[in-house]
Design a protein around this motif. Structure first.
Motif, PDB file in Angstrom:
ATOM      1  N   GLY A   1       6.892  48.128  32.810  1.00 38.38           N
ATOM      2  CA  GLY A   1       7.681  48.345  31.603  1.00 38.38           C
ATOM      3  C   GLY A   1       6.801  48.700  30.419  1.00 38.38           C
ATOM      4  N   HIS A   2       7.405  49.347  29.413  1.00 31.79           N
ATOM      5  CA  HIS A   2       6.714  49.562  28.146  1.00 31.79           C
ATOM      6  C   HIS A   2       6.623  48.222  27.421  1.00 31.79           C
ATOM      7  N   MET A   3       5.436  47.885  26.955  1.00 36.28           N
ATOM      8  CA  MET A   3       5.190  46.585  26.334  1.00 36.28           C
ATOM      9  C   MET A   3       5.988  46.434  25.037  1.00 36.28           C
ATOM     10  N   PRO A   4       6.512  45.235  24.766  1.00 40.53           N
ATOM     11  CA  PRO A   4       7.184  45.024  23.473  1.00 40.53           C
ATOM     12  C   PRO A   4       6.260  45.395  22.308  1.00 40.53           C
ATOM     13  N   ARG A   5       6.794  46.140  21.349  1.00 46.43           N
ATOM     14  CA  ARG A   5       5.980  46.610  20.222  1.00 46.43           C
ATOM     15  C   ARG A   5       5.524  45.468  19.322  1.00 46.43           C
ATOM     16  N   THR A   6       6.299  44.407  19.271  1.00 45.22           N
ATOM     17  CA  THR A   6       6.038  43.325  18.324  1.00 45.22           C
ATOM     18  C   THR A   6       5.126  42.235  18.885  1.00 45.22           C
ATOM     19  N   LEU A   7       4.668  42.372  20.118  1.00 44.59           N
ATOM     20  CA  LEU A   7       3.834  41.344  20.738  1.00 44.59           C
ATOM     21  C   LEU A   7       2.394  41.797  20.905  1.00 44.59           C
ATOM     22  N   SER A   8       1.492  40.839  20.883  1.00 39.73           N
ATOM     23  CA  SER A   8       0.105  41.087  21.263  1.00 39.73           C
ATOM     24  C   SER A   8       0.024  41.198  22.778  1.00 39.73           C
ATOM     25  N   PHE A   9      -1.139  41.652  23.273  1.00 39.92           N
ATOM     26  CA  PHE A   9      -1.315  41.721  24.728  1.00 39.92           C
ATOM     27  C   PHE A   9      -1.153  40.338  25.359  1.00 39.92           C
ATOM     28  N   ALA A  10      -1.719  39.313  24.736  1.00 37.46           N
ATOM     29  CA  ALA A  10      -1.623  37.953  25.292  1.00 37.46           C
ATOM     30  C   ALA A  10      -0.175  37.488  25.348  1.00 37.46           C
ATOM     31  N   GLU A  11       0.575  37.735  24.279  1.00 36.60           N
ATOM     32  CA  GLU A  11       1.977  37.306  24.249  1.00 36.60           C
ATOM     33  C   GLU A  11       2.804  38.060  25.284  1.00 36.60           C
ATOM     34  N   ALA A  12       2.499  39.352  25.475  1.00 36.22           N
ATOM     35  CA  ALA A  12       3.242  40.151  26.451  1.00 36.22           C
ATOM     36  C   ALA A  12       2.910  39.751  27.884  1.00 36.22           C
ATOM     37  N   ALA A  13       1.651  39.399  28.132  1.00 34.84           N
ATOM     38  CA  ALA A  13       1.236  39.041  29.497  1.00 34.84           C
ATOM     39  C   ALA A  13       1.953  37.807  30.015  1.00 34.84           C
ATOM     40  N   ALA A  14       2.479  36.977  29.115  1.00 35.89           N
ATOM     41  CA  ALA A  14       3.179  35.762  29.538  1.00 35.89           C
ATOM     42  C   ALA A  14       4.536  36.051  30.164  1.00 35.89           C
ATOM     43  N   LEU A  15       5.039  37.280  30.046  1.00 33.20           N
ATOM     44  CA  LEU A  15       6.456  37.517  30.316  1.00 33.20           C
ATOM     45  C   LEU A  15       6.858  38.136  31.652  1.00 33.20           C
ATOM     46  N   PRO A  16       6.135  39.117  32.207  1.00 32.55           N
ATOM     47  CA  PRO A  16       6.756  39.947  33.254  1.00 32.55           C
ATOM     48  C   PRO A  16       7.291  39.213  34.476  1.00 32.55           C
ATOM     49  N   LEU A  17       6.441  38.458  35.181  1.00 35.96           N
ATOM     50  CA  LEU A  17       6.891  37.829  36.426  1.00 35.96           C
ATOM     51  C   LEU A  17       8.057  36.885  36.187  1.00 35.96           C
ATOM     52  N   THR A  18       7.947  36.063  35.159  1.00 38.21           N
ATOM     53  CA  THR A  18       9.006  35.079  34.905  1.00 38.21           C
ATOM     54  C   THR A  18      10.265  35.753  34.376  1.00 38.21           C
ATOM     55  N   ALA A  19      10.112  36.803  33.566  1.00 35.09           N
ATOM     56  CA  ALA A  19      11.289  37.495  33.053  1.00 35.09           C
ATOM     57  C   ALA A  19      12.052  38.188  34.181  1.00 35.09           C
ATOM     58  N   ILE A  20      11.312  38.833  35.080  1.00 35.31           N
ATOM     59  CA  ILE A  20      11.968  39.486  36.217  1.00 35.31           C
ATOM     60  C   ILE A  20      12.678  38.438  37.087  1.00 35.31           C
ATOM     61  N   THR A  21      11.982  37.360  37.391  1.00 32.19           N
ATOM     62  CA  THR A  21      12.562  36.306  38.225  1.00 32.19           C
ATOM     63  C   THR A  21      13.823  35.739  37.584  1.00 32.19           C
ATOM     64  N   ALA A  22      13.731  35.390  36.308  1.00 28.39           N
ATOM     65  CA  ALA A  22      14.867  34.782  35.620  1.00 28.39           C
ATOM     66  C   ALA A  22      16.047  35.745  35.523  1.00 28.39           C
ATOM     67  N   TRP A  23      15.762  37.005  35.197  1.00 28.84           N
ATOM     68  CA  TRP A  23      16.826  38.008  35.053  1.00 28.84           C
ATOM     69  C   TRP A  23      17.529  38.240  36.391  1.00 28.84           C
ATOM     70  N   GLU A  24      16.747  38.465  37.439  1.00 31.84           N
ATOM     71  CA  GLU A  24      17.355  38.705  38.752  1.00 31.84           C
ATOM     72  C   GLU A  24      18.141  37.487  39.219  1.00 31.84           C
ATOM     73  N   LEU A  25      17.594  36.299  39.010  1.00 29.89           N
ATOM     74  CA  LEU A  25      18.283  35.078  39.438  1.00 29.89           C
ATOM     75  C   LEU A  25      19.624  34.934  38.725  1.00 29.89           C
ATOM     76  N   LEU A  26      19.618  35.117  37.409  1.00 28.82           N
ATOM     77  CA  LEU A  26      20.817  34.859  36.607  1.00 28.82           C
ATOM     78  C   LEU A  26      21.882  35.931  36.784  1.00 28.82           C
ATOM     79  N   PHE A  27      21.472  37.193  36.675  1.00 33.21           N
ATOM     80  CA  PHE A  27      22.457  38.267  36.636  1.00 33.21           C
ATOM     81  C   PHE A  27      22.722  38.927  37.991  1.00 33.21           C
ATOM     82  N   GLU A  28      21.753  38.861  38.911  1.00 35.73           N
ATOM     83  CA  GLU A  28      21.940  39.504  40.207  1.00 35.73           C
ATOM     84  C   GLU A  28      22.271  38.496  41.309  1.00 35.73           C
ATOM     85  N   ARG A  29      21.535  37.391  41.384  1.00 33.40           N
ATOM     86  CA  ARG A  29      21.813  36.397  42.435  1.00 33.40           C
ATOM     87  C   ARG A  29      23.032  35.534  42.088  1.00 33.40           C
TER      88      ARG A  29
END
Length: 337
Positions: free
Chosen positions: A111-139
């Motif tokens: 994904g394109h990185m959020p414009r408002t986040l630093s690299f460190a803040e953005a690195a915290a998100l991908p795996l957990t965001a994908i997992t949470a999104w798929e779990l909640l809205f798809e599963r």
């Protein structure tokens, strides 16, 4: 290039469990991006692979499935990105991890990185965001929108990496009543800050803890940790025809307990799309772009919990040790080489 890897599955207390090494720079394939890694975060999957996957003799195994960085080069068939783009992603468990100065990844899961986040803040998100999104809205197939349909979601382990973003998604994007579980005062406060309507202690029997809060039953459960230990209580807490989703690896699971209430069981594994290169693999690209929009709009916030400094073996060993202790809050991030 610099990288952190291991040659033998060892306890994290052993200095050889993760080592600083040098590797040749990787070459991108047709659909790949070559990314200059700026920051990474650490997930339970890192510790599980390190403990259980023995590399081939003499081979170095590089872990790390959360990266924020800058596109350095693109493969011949890439259409979604160009050199210079800031990106974030979780990568593929079937390929080398991102604990290295340079990393290759299929553009369809980036994904394109959020414009408002630093690299460190953005690195915290991908795996957990994908997992949470798929779990909640798809599963669990929860509908987006703020309509109150009388549905209640219990998130077991709401203070962890996945729980921290799932709590936000559920509270901000749905009409669910969100109940988070956490066992310590500090983590309970964290879950409340993330938007949970109430918090229960999962070190106590969960069905009883819910009733003490005036909640007789829930319609959905996201069990993120110790599902085998909590299963009987989760079945008791779930309303008939409710839905149970999990992400952990229980040693055994008596699914017969679900029959009487016609409960459905849903497993979420965010690597499925990249592992099998499914026809809808690009959905993770779209999902991460949507999360970035929500971050930039102020709807969601980074789940960075602790910054452990430079990306090196010593700091990664500290991060693995904290994850293995079960006491981590949010995500552990490392930045720069």
């Amino acid at each position: 290039m610099k990288a952190i890897a291991y040659y033998h599955s060892l306890p994290i207390t052993d200095p050889a469990s993760l080592q600083d090494i040098e590797l040749p720079a990787p070459e991108p394939g047709p659909r790949d991006l070559l990314v200059e890694v700026r920051a990474i975060s650490v997930n339970p999957v890192d510790t599980k692979v390190r403990q259980n996957v023995q590399p081939d003799a003499g081979a170095a195994k590089v872990l790390g499935w959360d990266v924020a960085g800058v596109v350095k080069a693109v493969g011949s068939e890439v259409t979604l990105f160009q050199p210079g783009d800031k990106v974030y992603y979780a990568g593929s468990i079937a390929r080398a991890g991102g604990n290295s100065e340079l990393h290759v990844v299929d553009e369809r899961i980036v994904g394109h990185m959020p414009r408002t986040l630093s690299f460190a803040e953005a690195a915290a998100l991908p795996l957990t965001a994908i997992t949470a999104w798929e779990l909640l809205f798809e599963r669990l197939q929860v509908a987006q929108g703020q309509d109150d349909l009388g549905q209640r979601l219990l998130i077991v382990g709401a203070a962890g990496g996945v729980g921290s973003i799932l709590t936000q998604l559920a509270s901000q994007l749905t009409g669910l009543t969100v109940i988070g579980s956490a066992s310590r005062e500090q983590t309970q406060a964290w879950v409340r800050q993330l938007g949970a309507d109430c918090v229960v202690d999962h070190s106590q029997p969960l069905a009883e803890a819910l009733k003490a809060q005036g909640i007789e039953q829930v319609t959905h459960v996201a069990s993120l940790t110790q599902t085998d230990q909590h299963l009987a209580q989760l079945v008791e807490a779930l309303a008939p025809q409710g839905k149970l989703a999990l992400i952990d690896d229980p040693k055994q699971l008596d699914v017969g307990l679900l029959k009487r209430k016609s409960l459905s069981l849903h497993w979420e594994f965010m690597y499925t799309r990249s592992l099998f290169e499914t026809a809808d693999m690009i959905e993770q690209h779209k999902l991460l772009n949507r999360v970035a929009e929500l971050i930039d709009a102020g709807t969601l916030k980074t789940t960075l919990g602790e910054h452990f400094g430079t990306i090196n073996a010593a700091n990664l060993r500290r991060a693995h040790a904290l994850l293995e202790s079960g006491a981590a809050k949010g995500k552990i991030v490392l930045e720069g080489f």
